[in-house]
Design a protein around this motif. Structure first.
Motif, PDB file in Angstrom:
ATOM      1  N   LEU A 106       0.824  -1.208   0.000  1.00 44.18           N
ATOM      2  CA  LEU A 106       0.000   0.000   0.000  1.00 44.18           C
ATOM      3  C   LEU A 106       0.857   1.257   0.000  1.00 44.18           C
ATOM      4  O   LEU A 106       0.589   2.213  -0.739  1.00 44.18           O
ATOM      5  CB  LEU A 106      -0.948   0.008   1.207  1.00 44.18           C
ATOM      6  N   ALA A 107       1.901   1.226   0.821  1.00 46.43           N
ATOM      7  CA  ALA A 107       2.790   2.390   0.881  1.00 46.43           C
ATOM      8  C   ALA A 107       3.481   2.595  -0.465  1.00 46.43           C
ATOM      9  O   ALA A 107       3.587   3.720  -0.975  1.00 46.43           O
ATOM     10  CB  ALA A 107       3.819   2.195   1.995  1.00 46.43           C
ATOM     11  N   GLY A 108       3.919   1.491  -1.048  1.00 44.88           N
ATOM     12  CA  GLY A 108       4.608   1.556  -2.334  1.00 44.88           C
ATOM     13  C   GLY A 108       3.734   2.151  -3.432  1.00 44.88           C
ATOM     14  O   GLY A 108       4.196   2.930  -4.275  1.00 44.88           O
ATOM     15  N   LEU A 109       2.457   1.785  -3.399  1.00 43.94           N
ATOM     16  CA  LEU A 109       1.538   2.315  -4.404  1.00 43.94           C
ATOM     17  C   LEU A 109       1.305   3.797  -4.190  1.00 43.94           C
ATOM     18  O   LEU A 109       1.275   4.590  -5.124  1.00 43.94           O
ATOM     19  CB  LEU A 109       0.195   1.577  -4.332  1.00 43.94           C
ATOM     20  N   GLN A 110       1.151   4.161  -2.936  1.00 41.56           N
ATOM     21  CA  GLN A 110       0.853   5.554  -2.637  1.00 41.56           C
ATOM     22  C   GLN A 110       2.031   6.459  -2.968  1.00 41.56           C
ATOM     23  O   GLN A 110       1.857   7.577  -3.436  1.00 41.56           O
ATOM     24  CB  GLN A 110       0.480   5.696  -1.160  1.00 41.56           C
ATOM     25  N   MET A 111       3.226   5.925  -2.772  1.00 41.98           N
ATOM     26  CA  MET A 111       4.408   6.750  -3.033  1.00 41.98           C
ATOM     27  C   MET A 111       4.848   6.661  -4.488  1.00 41.98           C
ATOM     28  O   MET A 111       5.693   7.427  -4.929  1.00 41.98           O
ATOM     29  CB  MET A 111       5.553   6.320  -2.129  1.00 41.98           C
TER      30      MET A 111
END
Ligand code: ADP
Ligand code: MG
Length: 683
Positions: free
Chosen positions: A354-359
């Motif tokens: 999720l973090a990877g997608l958001q960033m």
């Protein structure tokens, strides 16, 4: 005053309780009632008995020649017989429970009889009769409309009420279609058509009336889809992907094969859409094995190279993992980061993803439906590729829009759809079709055998494995009892192990954990296991080119498109492949399905035959089909009108004056009633 604003209460003979009953049928206004069309006609036109076939239902004119004989059984049951001269015959007419006719059947009186003609016994079982000299005579000589009724609303009552409504309001029926279309297709005016469909004077008039109203129904339906399409194209709040052709060519050059012409063509169609500032809403269809996945990969690559992210949404976790692997392979040296997002990720992995997608560290997410919902945020989602089984509806679209995203959407169907279906169920989309399969693919040979021939089937497996190939054995999955099915699969797995003690057999079913499934697929993919016993979890998308044989047990329990999907698991490499259907179908349609499968391996032909056998209602299964229920139109029989209506609707909605000119106000009014065109879809 317009007819849709006049309550049915205004019709003579409609009381408050009757009004309530009509409401239950969705009939509130006079317009609703007049649009309550009959679904067939009863034919009371008088015929010559000499022309009637034995056992046929006919209406004839006769003369009473005998004295009626009445037998009574108990209080209400009776049997009345009477000799009636009809043409050259003296017929025995038989009525049940119509004792009151005894006095009316006087010698030499004319009588009309409707009933079943039994030529051998010179007998007619009368279902309805009338005396032409009686004032109440009404039906004979006519076609009577038959409406869908229930409860205390009778056929006679609704016939009478609609006749009354026509008498009171018939002249107020207005034309709805644009004048130019009525002219172009030589359509009956709406006023006449409504009149005639309820009260046809003869069959050909009824036909012309029906044709006009079927066209209208199909046109208005297509108008919504085409208007949606046209408006969507005009929007400028989508993502105009900046994709260089050179970038795509470079990527294509890294593939282990050359794209087929069909693949190239659809890639171009997709890229053209993606470059536009509007939102792509495109359907990619092609037979199993036609190479849709690589097309999707190219489009995703284009989105990433244009500085955005992509999402690939598939129906099952197995498929997600498989796609994940193949994308990673394709993008290995391309600097594209792919991540998996499914329900069975560990909490930590999920957080990372999720973090990877958001960033924006992750370029492409592969996963199930949850991918685009809830707590998932992308830095800049440019393209969503979805599998058919989750049609990307208006709801999902608005979820994305609420997150401030307007990605392009590419929907892939694993099943080729006959055109009539495609333009109905997916009519709001642009369609790209891959017709051919990659070069050098041989047609899959398909056989149908009975259960008694398992010995030979096993010998076939042995032969293929000896050549270095692999085989699937599929056993059915019934929704109601997954437990039993799993047991079934396990039993079959054990039997297969006993039949081939020297081989390694794999097992795959829905109750296994994601890791177990992944392990089983991985082992089969690398030829560690030679035979894979599986339930339908392998149905879509599983790709092991070295597998050349698929055995489908109890094949009669599958539908045609599912059988074709399963068969598509083989024939994915250069070797000759085979499909064996093991089935003892009891039903006619079951045998029909086996026949279709052995006769063709062309998915378009299979689905055409499927549509023929099942009819449109069942084609996609229930509810989620997205198929409308037409009142009059039959998608298969009225196919040509459907095509015409679609072309007309598309042409009209693309024209600027359609959206402004007063002469189209009435049809535009139809659009405004639709929720599609209210609120956020139109902003
Ligand atoms: P689909 O999704 O349409 O059923 P896939 O995309 O899974 O088909 O492709 C089937 C197989 O054909 C895969 O193994 C894929 O790598 C291969 N393939 C795809 N395009 C080509 C091509 N142009 N030439 C040769 N093989 C191809
Ligand atoms: Mg775009």
């Amino acid at each position: 005053m317009q007819l849709d604003q006049i309550s049915v209460r205004q019709i003579k003979g409609v009381s408050a309780p009757k009004e309530q009953e009509l409401h239950a049928f969705g009939v509130r206004s006079v317009a609703d009632l007049l649009d309550y069309f009959p679904f067939r006609y009863e034919d009371y036109r008088i015929r010559e008995l000499a022309d009637a076939k034995d056992g046929e239902k006919v209406t004839v004119l006769g003369i009473v020649r005998g004295v009626p004989v009445l037998q009574r059984y108990g209080r209400s049951k009776s049997r009345l017989t009477c000799k009636v001269e009809v043409g050259q015959w003296l017929v025995t007419a038989v009525w049940f429970n119509r004792h009151f006719l005894q006095d009316q059947l006087t010698v030499n009186r004319e009588v009309m009889l409707t009933g079943k003609w039994e030529q051998r016994r010179l007998q007619m079982t009368v279902s309805e009769s009338e005396f032409p000299d009686s004032a109440r005579s009404a039906k004979s000589g006519t076609l009577q409309p038959v409406y869908s009724v229930s409860g205390s609303m009778t056929q006679a009552w609704i016939r009478k009420t609609i006749r009354q409504a026509l008498a009171q309001y018939g002249t107020m029926i207005e034309e709805l279609l644009p004048h130019e279309l009525v002219e172009r297709h030589d359509l009956m005016a709406r006023r006449d058509a409504v009149q005639r469909i309820h009260l046809p004077d003869d069959a050909s008039e009824g036909q012309a009336a029906r044709r006009r109203l079927v066209y209208e129904e199909l046109f208005l339906f297509q108008l919504k889809l085409q208007a949606y399409r046209a408006l969507n194209r005009k929007r400028t709040d989508g993502i105009a992907h900046r994709i260089e052709s050179e970038t795509i060519r470079e990527f294509a050059a890294t593939l282990p094969f050359e794209l087929t012409d069909g693949q190239k063509k659809v890639v171009n169609e997709i890229l053209t859409d993606m470059r536009r500032p509007s939102c792509m809403n495109r359907l990619l269809q092609g037979d199993v094995g036609s190479g849709k996945t690589v097309v999707a990969a190219i489009a995703l690559y284009g989105a990433v190279k244009a500085g955005h992210q992509g999402a690939l949404m598939v129906p099952t976790e197995i498929l997600a993992e498989q796609h994940m692997r193949s994308l990673q392979r394709l993008f290995a040296d391309m600097g594209v980061e792919v991540a998996l997002l499914t329900g069975s990720l560990t909490e930590r992995k999920r957080r990372d993803a999720l973090a990877g997608l958001q960033m924006g560290i992750i370029d492409i997410a592969v996963g199930t439906h949850a991918l685009i919902q809830e707590d998932v945020f992308f830095r800049s989602l440019g393209l969503v590729v979805v599998d058919e089984q989750h049609r990307f509806g208006v709801n999902q679209r608005s979820i994305l829009r609420r997150k401030g995203m307007n990605p392009d959407v590419l929907t892939m169907t694993a099943t080729p759809i006959p055109r009539t279906m495609a333009i109905t169920a997916f009519g709001d989309m642009d369609v790209s079709t891959i017709r051919e399969r990659p070069h050098g693919r041989k047609p899959i040979k398909t056989y149908w055998v009975k259960h008694g021939m398992m010995e030979r089937v096993l010998a076939f497996i042995r032969k293929e494995v000896t050549k270095g190939r692999q085989a699937y054995i599929i056993c059915p999955l019934i929704e109601e009892s997954e437990k039993l099915d799993v047991q079934n699969a396990i039993d079959l797995y054990v039997q297969t192990q006993q039949s081939f003690p020297d081989l390694r057999i794999g097992l795959l079913h829905g109750r296994m954990t994601a890791a177990e499934k992944d392990g089983a697929m991985g082992a089969f993919g690398s030829n560690e296991t030679q035979v894979l016993v599986a339930t339908t979890v392998v149905e879509v998308g599983v790709d092991v080119p070295n597998a050349t044989l698929i055995i489908i047990m109890d094949a009669e329990r599958f539908g045609l498109s599912q059988l074709h999907q399963l068969r598509g698991r083989v024939g994915r490499g250069e070797h000759q492949s085979h499909c064996i259907l093991v089935a003892d179908p009891k039903s006619e349609t079951g045998r029909e399905r086996m026949k279709v499968m052995t006769e063709t391996d062309d998915g378009f032909e299979v689905s055409r035959r499927d549509l023929e056998i099942r009819g449109p209602g069942d084609f996609f299964g229930t509810k989620q089909s997205g198929l409308p229920e037409f009142r009059l139109a039959d998608m298969v029989a009225d196919y040509e009108l459907l095509e015409t209506a679609r072309e007309d609707a598309a042409e009209l909605t693309e024209r600027e004056d359609f959206w402004s000119d007063a002469s189209y106000a009435r049809v535009r009014g139809v659009l405004q009633k639709d929720s599609y065109f209210q609120g956020e879809q139109l902003d």
